[in-house]
Design an enzyme around this catalytic site. Structure first.
Site, mmCIF file in Angstrom:
data_model
loop_
_atom_site.group_PDB
_atom_site.id
_atom_site.type_symbol
_atom_site.label_atom_id
_atom_site.label_comp_id
_atom_site.label_asym_id
_atom_site.label_seq_id
_atom_site.Cartn_x
_atom_site.Cartn_y
_atom_site.Cartn_z
ATOM 1 N N SER A 56 0.746 -1.344 -0.005
ATOM 2 C CA SER A 56 -0.051 0.064 0.079
ATOM 3 C C SER A 56 1.030 1.043 0.018
ATOM 4 O O SER A 56 1.585 1.685 1.179
ATOM 5 C CB SER A 56 -0.885 -0.036 1.295
ATOM 6 O OG SER A 56 -1.700 1.303 1.290
ATOM 7 N N ASP A 83 -4.416 4.220 -2.238
ATOM 8 C CA ASP A 83 -5.672 4.720 -1.645
ATOM 9 C C ASP A 83 -5.892 6.197 -1.817
ATOM 10 O O ASP A 83 -5.171 7.298 -1.659
ATOM 11 C CB ASP A 83 -5.293 4.719 0.047
ATOM 12 C CG ASP A 83 -5.312 3.015 0.533
ATOM 13 O OD1 ASP A 83 -6.289 2.419 0.125
ATOM 14 O OD2 ASP A 83 -4.409 2.790 1.158
ATOM 15 N N MET A 85 -8.346 9.301 -1.224
ATOM 16 C CA MET A 85 -9.343 9.979 0.001
ATOM 17 C C MET A 85 -9.504 11.566 -0.322
ATOM 18 O O MET A 85 -8.794 12.179 -0.759
ATOM 19 C CB MET A 85 -8.693 9.732 1.087
ATOM 20 C CG MET A 85 -8.209 8.545 1.442
ATOM 21 S SD MET A 85 -7.377 8.237 3.376
ATOM 22 C CE MET A 85 -6.813 6.746 3.198
ATOM 23 N N HIS A 114 -7.898 2.298 -4.932
ATOM 24 C CA HIS A 114 -9.151 2.239 -3.956
ATOM 25 C C HIS A 114 -9.680 3.463 -3.776
ATOM 26 O O HIS A 114 -9.061 4.404 -3.135
ATOM 27 C CB HIS A 114 -8.525 1.660 -2.617
ATOM 28 C CG HIS A 114 -9.547 1.663 -1.533
ATOM 29 N ND1 HIS A 114 -9.464 1.186 -0.067
ATOM 30 C CD2 HIS A 114 -10.878 1.731 -1.628
ATOM 31 C CE1 HIS A 114 -10.321 1.239 0.464
ATOM 32 N NE2 HIS A 114 -11.424 1.523 -0.267
ATOM 33 N N MET A 116 -11.850 6.033 -1.941
ATOM 34 C CA MET A 116 -12.706 6.578 -0.812
ATOM 35 C C MET A 116 -13.068 7.849 -0.906
ATOM 36 O O MET A 116 -12.542 8.690 -0.265
ATOM 37 C CB MET A 116 -11.759 6.017 0.334
ATOM 38 C CG MET A 116 -11.633 5.019 0.873
ATOM 39 S SD MET A 116 -10.155 4.587 2.024
ATOM 40 C CE MET A 116 -8.603 4.518 1.124
ATOM 41 N N MET A 184 -12.977 -4.422 4.404
ATOM 42 C CA MET A 184 -12.027 -3.443 5.242
ATOM 43 C C MET A 184 -12.069 -4.147 6.394
ATOM 44 O O MET A 184 -13.179 -4.465 7.277
ATOM 45 C CB MET A 184 -12.701 -2.207 5.156
ATOM 46 C CG MET A 184 -12.796 -1.296 3.891
ATOM 47 S SD MET A 184 -10.945 -1.086 3.025
ATOM 48 C CE MET A 184 -10.229 0.068 4.450
ATOM 49 N N ASP A 219 -8.039 -5.217 3.695
ATOM 50 C CA ASP A 219 -7.220 -4.137 3.764
ATOM 51 C C ASP A 219 -7.338 -3.580 5.201
ATOM 52 O O ASP A 219 -8.350 -3.236 5.588
ATOM 53 C CB ASP A 219 -7.717 -3.019 2.565
ATOM 54 C CG ASP A 219 -6.724 -1.711 2.702
ATOM 55 O OD1 ASP A 219 -5.898 -1.730 3.621
ATOM 56 O OD2 ASP A 219 -7.162 -0.792 1.963
#
Length: 265
Positions: A56, A83, A85, A114, A116, A184, A219
């Site tokens: 990650s 990730d 966000m 991913h 988010m 998650m 994750d």
């Protein structure tokens, strides 16, 4: 004949090098083959190497991003996890399309992005253009069905994530649109959080109910102490951050140890 024999001996010695044998045995598809594959096929190929550990990049050294990407690739990573966000869906803000594009430029490994973010359908095309191979949206976000349909239409692998507090029943109707489900094991938004075993229960149910075509990812808090439980529950993709980037050992050593504990091929 003597010259051919000498050349043959040199080739045998070269092939006997452990590093080269490791690349040939169970190695990912060659760069030329990967370029001919669709993004979705590149991701689905990970089934051949399951369980696969995905570093990650949220916890890597962003001041040396290219060096970090190449270091984990050389250490044996099969794919990379990023990730995104937005500060709305979760409290934290990370990065967007330029970082995905920079990682894409530095590596040909599959990129697992991913999202988010609150309204992913507004950004699916942009992240696809930036180089993502797998886009994962949250069932808790706005219009997850529309986002998954857009991802599939772009030829990417489609993933659906659910938070620890979200029941598995909430994703049932969306599973036909999914190549991967992400359970998650921490609330989304920040790294280095403790592991919540509720994700294992969800993985076990999905493993028992769905066919092997569906990739199962976990994750959050995946490390040497939890990774074996994750694969035992059915995880085929394991997102790992602190146990690689914050470990005292070199990346290759950390990945080798985690692969051993996970029972990776």
């Amino acid at each position: 004949c003597g010259e051919r024999r000498r050349l043959g001996l040199r080739l045998v010695k070269k092939l006997d090098q452990p590093s080269l044998l490791g690349r040939l045995a169970g190695a990912p598809a060659s760069p030329s083959r990967r370029r001919c594959m669709s993004s979705r096929d590149r991701v689905l190929e990970l089934r051949r190497h399951a369980p696969a550990i995905l570093p990650s990049l949220l916890l890597c050294d962003f001041g040396n991003l290219e060096r970090e990407v190449r270091a984990v690739e050389e250490a044996g990573a099969r794919a990379l996890h990023l990730d995104v966000m937005d500060g709305v869906f979760v409290d934290n803000i990370t990065y967007g399309m330029p970082i995905i594009a920079a990682v894409r430029k530095a590596s040909e490994l599959p990129l697992d992005v991913h999202l988010m973010i609150d309204n992913p359908i507004d950004y699916d095309d942009a992240f696809a253009d930036a180089g993502a191979d797998l886009l994962t949206v949250h069932v808790e976000a706005k219009n997850p069905r529309g986002a998954l349909e857009t991802i599939r239409r772009r030829g990417l692998a489609a993933g659906l994530a659910l938070n620890p507090a979200t029941p598995l029943e909430s994703i049932r109707d969306l599973l036909p649109l999914c190549d991967m489900v992400l359970a998650m094991s921490v609330p989304p938004g920040f790294g280095a959080q403790p592991f919540d075993p509720v994700a294992l229960e969800k993985l076990e149910k999905l493993r028992d109910e769905r066919d092997a075509e569906l990739l199962l990812e976990i994750d959050g808090g995946v490390n040497a102490g939890t990774i074996a439980r994750c694969t035992a529950a059915g995880a085929t993709m394991l997102v790992v951050g602190s146990a690689i980037f914050k470990a005292a050992a070199p990346y290759a050593e950390s990945l080798a140890r985690l692969n051993q504990l996970a029972g990776a091929m």
